[in-house]
Enzyme design. Structure first.
Site, PDB file in Angstrom:
ATOM      1  N   ASP A  11      33.899  36.630  46.646  1.00  0.00           N
ATOM      2  CA  ASP A  11      34.942  36.278  45.689  1.00  0.00           C
ATOM      3  C   ASP A  11      34.528  34.955  45.049  1.00  0.00           C
ATOM      4  O   ASP A  11      33.613  34.270  45.526  1.00  0.00           O
ATOM      5  CB  ASP A  11      36.274  36.159  46.438  1.00  0.00           C
ATOM      6  CG  ASP A  11      37.404  35.717  45.537  1.00  0.00           C
ATOM      7  OD1 ASP A  11      37.579  36.325  44.465  1.00  0.00           O
ATOM      8  OD2 ASP A  11      38.103  34.750  45.898  1.00  0.00           O
ATOM      9  N   ASP A  13      37.008  32.287  42.943  1.00  0.00           N
ATOM     10  CA  ASP A  13      37.986  31.205  43.084  1.00  0.00           C
ATOM     11  C   ASP A  13      38.481  31.125  44.525  1.00  0.00           C
ATOM     12  O   ASP A  13      38.970  32.109  45.079  1.00  0.00           O
ATOM     13  CB  ASP A  13      39.184  31.463  42.169  1.00  0.00           C
ATOM     14  CG  ASP A  13      38.794  31.530  40.713  1.00  0.00           C
ATOM     15  OD1 ASP A  13      38.983  30.531  40.003  1.00  0.00           O
ATOM     16  OD2 ASP A  13      38.282  32.589  40.282  1.00  0.00           O
ATOM     17  N   ASP A 171      38.877  34.963  50.221  1.00  0.00           N
ATOM     18  CA  ASP A 171      39.871  34.046  50.777  1.00  0.00           C
ATOM     19  C   ASP A 171      41.291  34.588  50.726  1.00  0.00           C
ATOM     20  O   ASP A 171      42.207  33.918  51.202  1.00  0.00           O
ATOM     21  CB  ASP A 171      39.833  32.704  50.035  1.00  0.00           C
ATOM     22  CG  ASP A 171      40.368  32.822  48.601  1.00  0.00           C
ATOM     23  OD1 ASP A 171      39.827  33.656  47.856  1.00  0.00           O
ATOM     24  OD2 ASP A 171      41.304  32.094  48.259  1.00  0.00           O
TER      25      ASP A 171
END
Length: 225
Positions: A11, A13, A171
């Site tokens: 991922d 961000d 995240d």
């Protein structure tokens, strides 16, 4: 010890980059231009993860409300403003480069799968020096409407482009759900933007820093189906 994976996806961000400063500054600038109050960083981060449209929907609701036409009006403003300030405050998380170098040294193919628009993801990766390290970048709009995470579609496309077996690092709950739906094991980063403890997300492993990434990957195995 060689890793049991051909491809590792990330991922963007909250995983590779702390983009919170630029996201918050852009959103609050756009809200101010529309006569709306600013939102605090923690509130903004609770809205991040499913792309610009979802972010604006929640931000509009939190600043006086508005219909789909308001979101549609603010959308191009946000994209243009963010593009103009793509990496003024965004920073790599500690240890990212060392971890990526270690994976590349093993001949592993690296990919980015994000819900950020592809047209914003590519210049952000370029501005932070990361773009040459990745074989492919799949944005939230790359495969068309309705295919962003938590859909498994972008993870499956990553595997198609880069090879199997694969693992994923993210995240958020959207990362975990997308990867697991694609039968790809996932590692969750505790230092990202998740609004709940990452231990509750159901990932195969949790890391507190990129120094822990390779040992965590060594302990994983591809998911059998």
């Amino acid at each position: 010890m060689p890793l049991p994976f051909r491809t590792i996806g990330f991922d963007l961000d909250g995983t590779l980059l702390d983009t919170s400063g630029d996201l918050a500054a852009t959103l609050n600038r756009v809200l101010a231009e529309d006569g709306r109050p600013a939102l605090p960083l923690d509130r903004i981060l609770s809205m991040v993860g499913r792309g610009v449209h979802k972010l604006l929907e929640q931000a509009v609701a939190a600043t006086g409300g508005g219909d789909a036409a308001v979101v549609a009006r603010l959308y191009p403003r946000f994209v243009a403003t963010y593009g103009d300030h793509i990496a003024e405050h965004s920073r790599l998380y500690p240890g990212v480069l060392d971890a990526l170098d270690a994976l590349a040294a093993q001949g592993i193919t690296l990919a980015v799968v994000t819900n950020k628009l592809e047209a914003l993801s590519l210049p952000l990766l370029e501005a932070t020096g990361l773009l040459p390290r990745f074989t492919t970048v799949i944005g939230g709009d790359t495969l068309g409407p309705g295919t962003a995470k938590p859909s498994p579609a972008p993870i499956l496309e990553m595997v198609r482009r880069c090879g199997d077996p694969a693992a994923f690092v993210g995240d958020s709950i959207y990362d975990v759900q997308a990867a697991q739906a694609a039968t790809v094991p996932v590692i969750a980063c505790s230092f990202g933007f998740s609004q709940v403890p990452v231990a509750t997300l159901g990932a195969e492993a949790v890391i507190d820093s990129f120094a822990e990434l390779l040992p965590a990957l060594e302990a994983l195995r591809p998911i059998s189906v």
